[in-house]
Enzyme design. Structure first.
Site, short mmCIF file in Angstrom:
data_model
loop_
_atom_site.label_atom_id
_atom_site.label_comp_id
_atom_site.label_asym_id
_atom_site.label_seq_id
_atom_site.Cartn_x
_atom_site.Cartn_y
_atom_site.Cartn_z
N GLY A 1 -4.94 -2.22 4.87
CA GLY A 1 -4.27 -3.38 4.85
C GLY A 1 -4.96 -4.87 4.84
O GLY A 1 -5.33 -5.95 3.59
N ARG A 2 -5.49 -5.01 6.37
CA ARG A 2 -5.83 -6.18 6.58
C ARG A 2 -7.16 -6.55 5.89
O ARG A 2 -7.72 -7.70 6.02
CB ARG A 2 -5.73 -6.42 7.97
CG ARG A 2 -6.47 -5.41 8.44
CD ARG A 2 -6.04 -5.37 10.51
NE ARG A 2 -6.23 -4.74 11.15
CZ ARG A 2 -6.19 -3.63 11.80
NH1 ARG A 2 -5.22 -2.87 10.27
NH2 ARG A 2 -6.15 -1.87 12.43
N LYS B 1 9.53 -0.63 13.85
CA LYS B 1 9.71 -0.35 13.06
C LYS B 1 10.80 0.81 12.86
O LYS B 1 12.01 0.51 12.37
CB LYS B 1 8.68 -0.10 11.88
CG LYS B 1 7.69 -0.83 11.07
CD LYS B 1 7.09 0.00 10.18
CE LYS B 1 5.95 -0.46 9.92
NZ LYS B 1 4.55 0.25 9.49
N GLU C 1 -4.74 -6.87 15.12
CA GLU C 1 -4.40 -5.56 14.48
C GLU C 1 -5.45 -4.91 14.97
O GLU C 1 -5.33 -3.68 15.06
CB GLU C 1 -3.93 -5.71 13.39
CG GLU C 1 -2.94 -4.90 12.78
CD GLU C 1 -2.25 -5.12 11.89
OE1 GLU C 1 -0.85 -4.83 12.13
OE2 GLU C 1 -2.31 -5.03 10.84
N GLU D 1 10.56 -4.75 4.64
CA GLU D 1 10.67 -6.14 4.15
C GLU D 1 10.31 -5.90 2.38
O GLU D 1 11.25 -6.85 1.70
CB GLU D 1 9.94 -6.85 4.85
CG GLU D 1 10.09 -7.03 6.51
CD GLU D 1 9.48 -6.30 7.24
OE1 GLU D 1 8.71 -4.86 6.96
OE2 GLU D 1 8.98 -6.05 8.06
N HIS E 1 -4.60 -33.65 17.82
CA HIS E 1 -3.85 -34.75 18.93
C HIS E 1 -2.51 -33.86 19.07
O HIS E 1 -1.72 -34.13 19.60
CB HIS E 1 -3.38 -35.54 17.46
CG HIS E 1 -4.72 -36.53 17.04
ND1 HIS E 1 -4.44 -37.64 17.84
CD2 HIS E 1 -5.30 -36.11 16.51
CE1 HIS E 1 -5.89 -38.19 16.84
NE2 HIS E 1 -6.40 -38.16 16.20
N LYS F 1 0.92 -1.43 0.10
CA LYS F 1 0.11 0.01 0.25
C LYS F 1 1.00 1.05 -0.58
O LYS F 1 0.86 1.94 -0.69
CB LYS F 1 -0.80 -0.17 0.59
CG LYS F 1 -1.82 1.44 0.50
CD LYS F 1 -2.59 0.71 1.94
CE LYS F 1 -3.94 1.94 3.22
NZ LYS F 1 -4.60 2.07 3.82
C1 G6Q Z 1 -2.61 -4.17 8.08
C2 G6Q Z 1 -1.67 -3.85 8.84
C3 G6Q Z 1 -0.17 -4.20 8.03
C4 G6Q Z 1 0.19 -3.55 6.63
C5 G6Q Z 1 1.45 -3.94 6.51
C6 G6Q Z 1 2.06 -3.45 4.91
O1 G6Q Z 1 -3.44 -3.43 8.30
O2 G6Q Z 1 -1.36 -1.62 7.88
O3 G6Q Z 1 -0.04 -5.22 8.13
O4 G6Q Z 1 -1.14 -4.14 5.46
O5 G6Q Z 1 2.64 -3.40 7.17
O6 G6Q Z 1 2.28 -2.87 4.63
P1 G6Q Z 1 2.57 -2.03 2.62
O7 G6Q Z 1 1.08 -2.47 2.21
O8 G6Q Z 1 2.08 -0.48 3.09
O9 G6Q Z 1 3.68 -2.22 2.67
#
Ligand code: G6Q
Length: 543
Positions: free
Chosen positions: A283-284, A509, A369, A212, A400, A206
């Protein structure tokens, strides 16, 4: 003290809790033998049996009163109408717009966002359809057969979970992989057997700044470019091409999913190869946005549409049904009963469907989250419990392993059992055995077993929900995800927290960036606490 626990409806629930906290499910079923026929709700393809919960009709009535007291119906409406309910980021929350298949306009700042959403979806359909059918070629002219999504968190967990869930509907000639971890092992293991000339990277971010993802994307870029440089040196053909941006291999092997066009350009991806989404999609909650491109490629655009239909059906149900007949509301308030009154700490998600093996991890992010917060929207520290710890594994494997604690441990873990009437892979009597286990577990958890030997005694009274669906399909998966998304929304609304920000991930971060520069600089002066200083010092001296 914040407002919620002062509400008379909350106090009523407290009194009621003191009355029924020790009631056993055995006695609840004895007093009302038809309970299993009554305490269930069918919505679209989702059938919820909630009779094995430690509730009476009065409990539910009081919980619905609480939901009304916090103006839940108005809060639901506010989300669907694009009000800025993500308070700390001052944004609307409109993942529901991504799967609005009706003609209902959704306005943001007076503009109907449905036009943009449809435009991106149709661009996705076109591109994904071609890759799905094997009609896209890489820089050397070879057909793209490998699709690698690079993303993390919300830009990874949804697509992975849904790809795994819908694998049976995917084009098996394609290899689809997901790289998220900054640990180089993830990149190396995910690409070691792939031919770069047949590989498409989808950089899903996003913000397009996530450490990462950008690190993995840069490594992928080198992997592609180096491959062609070696090839070109060997064959002496494309010599001039490589450095020429127009025929850059990056253009043929990378697409971006992002809100940040500038950063996408900076990385070297042509905006033509970018699929956009917007700040009003968290994002989620982004699986139905451009973030779903890898899934759409794998299962094809028509199956993707069917998944959207499932989402849309539950969105409409959530938006229009009365609180009492509203499935996400019902599940949310029952969980609040356990979380805030019994103070159970965790909640297990137990799908009896191997294809859903990443579903608990997906919900873990979605719930933890979203609702792992401790201040209200107005910034007041809460004096009550918010989001539970979510965990789980598919059945029957968990039986199990950790079910021992569920049955006989000192902790009570409310659990959602998810099962399907029809299996995807019909092989002898596997499915009957799978479902027999599901039913047996919920029965044993609820009613237990007496025995003269203490270690063979099962106290029971462990609450469960059972969700039954006809079959795992793109549509039913969409329904299931939407059910949980809205359940999370309802809980956040009752707890009066912002379920749509995630400031909790920020501090780590920032510190990681500082420490990274210290790790790279042999002479850096460390000014952390003595534990962190010693750890960094040890790492640097030994590496
Ligand atoms: C989700 C969070 C988080 C996000 C990641 C990746 O709701 O905001 O999990 O999706 O940190 O972020 P980017 O899509 O910006 O790389």
């Amino acid at each position: 003290m914040s407002k919620l626990t002062h509400l008379p409806e909350w106090q009523d629930l407290n009194l009621h809790f003191n009355e029924i906290r020790d009631r056993h499910l055995r006695s609840l079923f004895k007093d009302d033998p038809q309970r299993g026929d009554k305490f269930n709700l069918q919505v679209e393809d989702l059938y919820l049996d909630y009779s094995k919960n430690r509730i009476t009709q009065q409990t539910l009535d009081l919980l619905f009163e609480l939901a009304k007291a916090v103006s839940l119906p108005a809060k639901i409406q506010a989300m669907f109408e694009g009000e800025k309910i993500n308070i700390s980021e001052n944004r609307p929350v409109l993942h529901v717009a991504l799967r609005n298949l009706s003609d209902r306009p959704i306005l943001v700042d007076g503009k109907n966002i449905m036009n943009e959403i449809k435009k991106v979806r149709s661009k996705m359909r076109q591109f994904a359809g071609k890759v799905h059918r094997g009609q896209v070629t890489g820089y050397s002219g070879k057909t793209i057969r490998n699709v690698v999504n690079i993303g993390i968190g919300g830009s990874d967990l949804g697509p992975v979970m849904a790809y795994e869930a819908l694998k049976a509907y995917s084009n098996r000639d394609l290899t689809v992989r997901f790289i998220s971890n900054i640990d180089s092992t993830h990149f190396v293991e995910s690409t070691r057997d792939l031919n770069p000339e047949e590989t498409l990277f989808i950089v899903a971010s996003k913000t397009f700044t996530t450490q990462e993802t950008m690190t993995n994307a840069q490594t992928a870029k080198k992997w592609i470019v180096n491959h062609y440089q070696i090839q070109d040196t060997r064959s002496k053909i494309h010599e001039s091409k490589i450095m020429n941006h127009e025929s850059d291999p990056v253009a043929k092997h990378f697409v971006a999913l992002s809100t940040n066009i500038e950063k996408v350009k900076e990385f070297g991806i042509d905006p033509e190869n970018m699929f956009e989404f917007w700040d009003f999609v968290g994002g989620r909650y982004s699986l139905c946005s451009a973030i779903g491109l890898s899934l759409m490629i794998a299962i094809g655009p028509d199956h993707f549409d069917q998944m959207l239909e499932g989402f849309c059906a539950i969105d409409e149900h959530f938006r229009t049904a009365s609180l009492e007949k509203n499935l996400p509301v019902l599940m949310a308030v029952i969980e609040i009963w356990y979380n805030n009154f019994f103070e159970f700490q965790t909640q297990a998600i137990l799908p009896y469907e191997q294809y859903l093996h990443r579903f608990p991890a997906y919900l873990q992010q979605a719930e933890m989250e979203s609702n792992g917060k401790s201040v209200t929207g107005a910034g007041v520290r809460v004096d009550y419990q918010t989001g539970p710890i979510i965990w789980g594994e598919p059945g029957t494997n968990g039986q199990h392993a950790f079910y021992q604690l569920l049955h006989q441990g000192t902790k009570i873990v409310p659990a959602d059992f998810i099962g399907f009437i029809e299996p995807i892979n019909k092989v002898s009597d596997h499915h009957l055995k799978l479902m027999a286990n599901l039913f047996a577990q919920t029965e044993a958890l609820a009613f237990g077993k007496d025995d003269e030997k203490p270690y063979k005694t099962f106290l029971g009274n462990r609450p469960t929900n059972t969700i039954l669906l006809p079959k795992l399909t793109p549509k039913t998966l969409g329904e299931l995800i939407a059910l949980y998304e809205h359940k999370i929304f309802v809980q956040g609304a009752i707890w009066d927290i912002d379920s749509f920000d995630q400031w909790g991930v920020e501090l780590g971060k920032v510190l990681a960036l500082k420490i990274l520069s210290e790790l790279k600089d042999a002479k850096s002066k460390l000014d952390h606490d003595s534990s962190t200083n010693t750890l960094i010092g040890k790492f640097k001296s030994l590496k």
